[in-house]
Design a protein around this motif. Sequence first.
Motif, PDB file in Angstrom:
ATOM      1  N   GLY B  39      27.104  -6.537  35.923  1.00 40.01           N
ATOM      2  CA  GLY B  39      26.705  -6.815  34.545  1.00 40.01           C
ATOM      3  C   GLY B  39      26.826  -8.297  34.239  1.00 40.01           C
ATOM      4  N   PHE B  42      23.746 -10.478  34.987  1.00 41.61           N
ATOM      5  CA  PHE B  42      22.698 -10.424  33.969  1.00 41.61           C
ATOM      6  C   PHE B  42      23.090 -11.262  32.746  1.00 41.61           C
ATOM      7  N   LEU B  69      17.702  -8.683  29.610  1.00 42.32           N
ATOM      8  CA  LEU B  69      18.980  -9.013  30.253  1.00 42.32           C
ATOM      9  C   LEU B  69      20.141  -8.491  29.412  1.00 42.32           C
ATOM     10  N   GLN B  71      19.950  -6.041  27.406  1.00 42.99           N
ATOM     11  CA  GLN B  71      19.894  -4.573  27.486  1.00 42.99           C
ATOM     12  C   GLN B  71      20.811  -4.089  28.622  1.00 42.99           C
ATOM     13  N   VAL B  72      20.729  -4.776  29.761  1.00 42.56           N
ATOM     14  CA  VAL B  72      21.591  -4.420  30.896  1.00 42.56           C
ATOM     15  C   VAL B  72      23.052  -4.720  30.547  1.00 42.56           C
ATOM     16  N   TYR B  73      23.273  -5.874  29.963  1.00 42.44           N
ATOM     17  CA  TYR B  73      24.637  -6.261  29.590  1.00 42.44           C
ATOM     18  C   TYR B  73      25.271  -5.221  28.661  1.00 42.44           C
ATOM     19  N   ALA B  75      24.483  -2.135  28.365  1.00 39.29           N
ATOM     20  CA  ALA B  75      24.650  -0.819  28.989  1.00 39.29           C
ATOM     21  C   ALA B  75      25.745  -0.843  30.051  1.00 39.29           C
ATOM     22  N   THR B  76      26.322  -2.023  30.321  1.00 33.97           N
ATOM     23  CA  THR B  76      27.409  -2.098  31.299  1.00 33.97           C
ATOM     24  C   THR B  76      28.715  -2.480  30.593  1.00 33.97           C
TER      25      THR B  76
END
Lengths: 102, 437
Positions: B39, B42, B69, B71-73, B75-76
């Motif tokens: 995470g 990203f 980016l 969004q990934v952060y 979700a982690t």
Amino acid sequence: MVKIRLFCAAGMSTSVLVNKMRKVAEAKGIEVEIDAHPEGQMTKLLDGVDVALLGPQVGYTLSKAKKICGEKNIPIEIIPMMDYGMVNGEKVLDLALKLAGK
Amino acid sequence: MSTNFKDTIINSVMKAVNTKGVLALKEGILYTLPLTMVGSIFLLLAQLPIKALNDWFTSIFGPAWTEPLFQVYNATFAIIALVSVITIAYAYAKNSGHDGLMAGILSLVVFLITTSSSVTDAASGVTIGGVIPRAWTGGQGMVTAIIIGLIVGALYSKLLDKNLSIKMPDGVPEGVTKQFAALIPAAIIFTGAMLVYIFFNVALKTTFIEWIYMVIQYPLQNLTDSLPAIMLICAIAPFLWVFGVHGTSIVTGVMDGIFLANTMANQAIIDSGLALTLENGAKIVTKQFFDNFIIMTGTGITIGLVVAMIIAGKSAQSKALGKIAIFPAIFNINEPVTFGFPIVMNPLTFVPFVLIGPIAALITYTAIAIGFMPPFGGVMVPWTTPPIISGFIVAGWQGALVQIILLATSVLIYFPFFKKQDAIHLKNENEASGELI
């Protein structure tokens, strides 16, 4: 073929030792399969294993490890501190083979 | 030190450390590693410290180019408590010989039962229901996740041990049996969670997770962030190592939850649009503080010994070990040094090895406190990342410089002790060869 498993904290520090042991075994013409893993994953990684060794830094888990390995009749011992520190592949391999009775 | 004395100490330390709770905590949090470490990549890309590059990306992809980016952060990083609550209960139940995943699922449910299911917009005062508030699924929910994970893991295991489950006749497929086995424990655990929810809602006008945060986590985070506390923590890890026990894995096992919460509190400051400064509430002691500064080149920053062995080693033992130890040291692994020099059970190296942790803590802490090095944001690198590189990634050139200072400190502190140990090795070697002749 002797299947040896080494267990330490993260499976990282032991990998150096594993490489040394493989080289020694190759030089001596002994067929071995050696891998290093984190001690926490021991239960999953014992299929067909002939002998397991514990890194001295996780030596305190020996009683737990003996229980797990005992169920599958796998001998287990702690690697002597100095052999581990000096990455003495030959001595550790000898220990493993002796424990495995081969 | 006599073997008896050593065994007594190790046994008592290990009794505390090897309790199911500590093991489950250690193992459980380990599962969040991909979330935080990957995470981070990203997050790093989304907030590159190079303005020209940012502008260039904006000109090509438009101003919203960082949105995927983040969004990934989100979700982690932002669900790390949600994941921990599952993995800790999983580890606990699995280590007790029960169905780990089922315990993890029950634990997740308890986390949701005891957390608010609505959010209130601070600006407009509008409350929206039917949500899982992300404010509590990340860093701020960490301690609650640990508490719930351990309690549910323990309770689930105990209830099954006591055979409080619906027994199926032989011949019923195992999958079906397993599902039914969880029913009674689940009913008991959910009811308990609901009572907790009601209690905090009615009596305290809050939720369990918010109460734990205010009463336990927030004070713990601040305590960890104080200089005396972190100096003590940084002495405990090497102290345990002296007895041959992997002290660092034990200390991080217990402390990572708080370290991570502090890292995320800092990132939350950046996310809110403020500058990450101590005035704005930034924490000094975070996961990066410990992983990339205190245990650099291995616990006890043993690079000083390795360098001394290579440059000034006179005994065969030192020369051989120096060569073996240098490459692992670059990747922050020092078992060859701790066991080969040795440091374990060696009274000679006890003082420098245990003291260098608090000294490194003092230097790193001061560097941030006086404003030289910026506090750490959300960007993290694995502890195996070589020093100087890791410092540069998490704190810019100042981070790299502080690491260089720590490396130099290590050489200075260890050198006199190295000379003594080397002389001992040399004497032993000469005596041994003398005997042979």
